[in-house]
Design an enzyme around this catalytic site. Structure first.
Site, PDB file in Angstrom:
ATOM      1  N   ASP A  91      26.641  17.073   7.206  1.00 39.12           N
ATOM      2  CA  ASP A  91      25.300  16.933   6.659  1.00 39.12           C
ATOM      3  C   ASP A  91      24.446  18.072   7.208  1.00 39.12           C
ATOM      4  O   ASP A  91      24.636  18.517   8.344  1.00 39.12           O
ATOM      5  CB  ASP A  91      24.664  15.619   7.120  1.00 39.12           C
ATOM      6  CG  ASP A  91      25.198  14.403   6.383  1.00 39.12           C
ATOM      7  OD1 ASP A  91      26.169  14.536   5.616  1.00 39.12           O
ATOM      8  OD2 ASP A  91      24.637  13.311   6.595  1.00 39.12           O
ATOM      9  N   HIS A 147      33.661  17.314   9.502  1.00 37.93           N
ATOM     10  CA  HIS A 147      34.831  16.872   8.742  1.00 37.93           C
ATOM     11  C   HIS A 147      35.553  18.055   8.098  1.00 37.93           C
ATOM     12  O   HIS A 147      35.010  19.156   7.989  1.00 37.93           O
ATOM     13  CB  HIS A 147      34.399  15.871   7.672  1.00 37.93           C
ATOM     14  CG  HIS A 147      33.816  14.616   8.239  1.00 37.93           C
ATOM     15  ND1 HIS A 147      34.461  13.405   8.191  1.00 37.93           N
ATOM     16  CD2 HIS A 147      32.637  14.396   8.895  1.00 37.93           C
ATOM     17  CE1 HIS A 147      33.702  12.477   8.778  1.00 37.93           C
ATOM     18  NE2 HIS A 147      32.595  13.063   9.209  1.00 37.93           N
ATOM     19  N   SER A 246      23.667  21.073  15.890  1.00 40.61           N
ATOM     20  CA  SER A 246      23.753  22.524  15.840  1.00 40.61           C
ATOM     21  C   SER A 246      24.219  22.983  14.480  1.00 40.61           C
ATOM     22  O   SER A 246      23.686  22.547  13.473  1.00 40.61           O
ATOM     23  CB  SER A 246      24.625  23.092  16.943  1.00 40.61           C
ATOM     24  OG  SER A 246      24.407  24.485  17.043  1.00 40.61           O
TER      25      SER A 246
END
Length: 279
Positions: A91, A147, A246
């Site tokens: 995200d 991911h 980050s």
């Protein structure tokens, strides 16, 4: 401009590593449930965190780090149905994207970077000449697990020491080669369809700890880690975790994936990096 320059000079003289480690230890400390709930509630309201999509353990979170690295409910991040599409590993916000040029040079907001500095190996850097890169910036409100953009096998992880400058507009403007000098971890995913896809997790100030699936360590030790046997991941499987937020940088080889179709702006893990046509 004057204000951001002044902020950058202050950041240069701060003991960034000590601050980062101190905050990390504080976030790891177990806290009474009432305290944790209050802290989480304040943070979630301040940064507009959507707690409805998070898995909250029975009894609440035991530490701030447990909240920050919270998993999501099943189905919260559906994968792009186009199985040939590479998907966002996290995200965040698409901060930059484009081609990797000769000698592994790629440009972020007018500044030249080297793929070698991020992936940490000359042969791997050459793989990406003529290929593509994309940068996903994770803000404090975002889900902070990373991911796999594609399915494959992970058998090589490289971990590099570095600085802890903040990865934000101030850092990007005033810290030369910001993504190359900060602490970072490079995860190589060998795939059938897309060659070697590399995801580089870049740390920042207050983000001193990175964990990676397949390496049992509180923080990935510095150096090259060959995982034998390697472990298989499907597209969308978790491969790492930021303990506070980050940036993730993705590299893809020339001709191994369709051109990016993304625009700068918000993106969620599992959404296509090739644009709306394949979502």
């Amino acid at each position: 401009m004057i204000a951001t320059y002044a902020a950058a000079q202050i950041l240069r003289v701060l003991p960034r590593e000590r601050i980062t480690k101190a905050v990390g230890r504080l976030c790891d400390l177990p806290m009474p449930q009432a305290v944790t709930s209050a802290v989480v509630g304040i943070y979630a309201r301040a940064y507009r965190v959507d707690m409805a999509e998070a898995v909250t353990p029975d009894g609440g979170f035991t530490s701030f780090d447990a909240f920050f690295t919270r998993p999501l409910r099943d189905g919260a991040r559906p994968l792009c149905p186009d199985e040939g599409a590479l998907v966002s590993p996290a995200d965040g916000r698409i901060d930059s994207f484009g081609p990797v040029e000769r000698d592994g040079v790629f440009r972020v907001k007018g500044k030249d970077y080297s793929a070698l500095d991020l992936v940490g190996d000359a042969e791997d850097a050459r793989r990406y000449e003529g290929g593509q890169f994309a940068i996903v910036y994770l803000s404090p409100r975002d889900y902070h697990r990373v991911h796999a953009p594609a399915g494959g096998t992970i058998s090589l992880v490289r971990s590099f020491p570095g600085e802890y400058f903040p990865v934000n507009s101030v850092g990007e403007m005033h810290v030369p080669k910001l993504f190359s000098v900060n602490r970072r971890v490079s995860i190589c995913i060998d795939t059938e369809a897309h060659g070697r896809v590399t995801v580089v997790m870049v740390a920042a100030m207050i983000v001193g700890r990175i964990t990676v699936s397949g390496i049992e360590a509180r923080d990935v030790p510095f150096g090259e880690h060959r995982l034998e046997p390697g472990y298989a991941v499907k597209r969308g499987d978790e491969i790492g975790m930021f303990h506070l937020g980050s940036t993730a940088v993705i590299f893809v080889e020339q001709g191994k994936a369709r051109p990016w179709g993304i625009q700068g702006g918000p993106i969620r893990m599992g959404e296509s990096l090739h644009g709306a046509d394949s979502r």
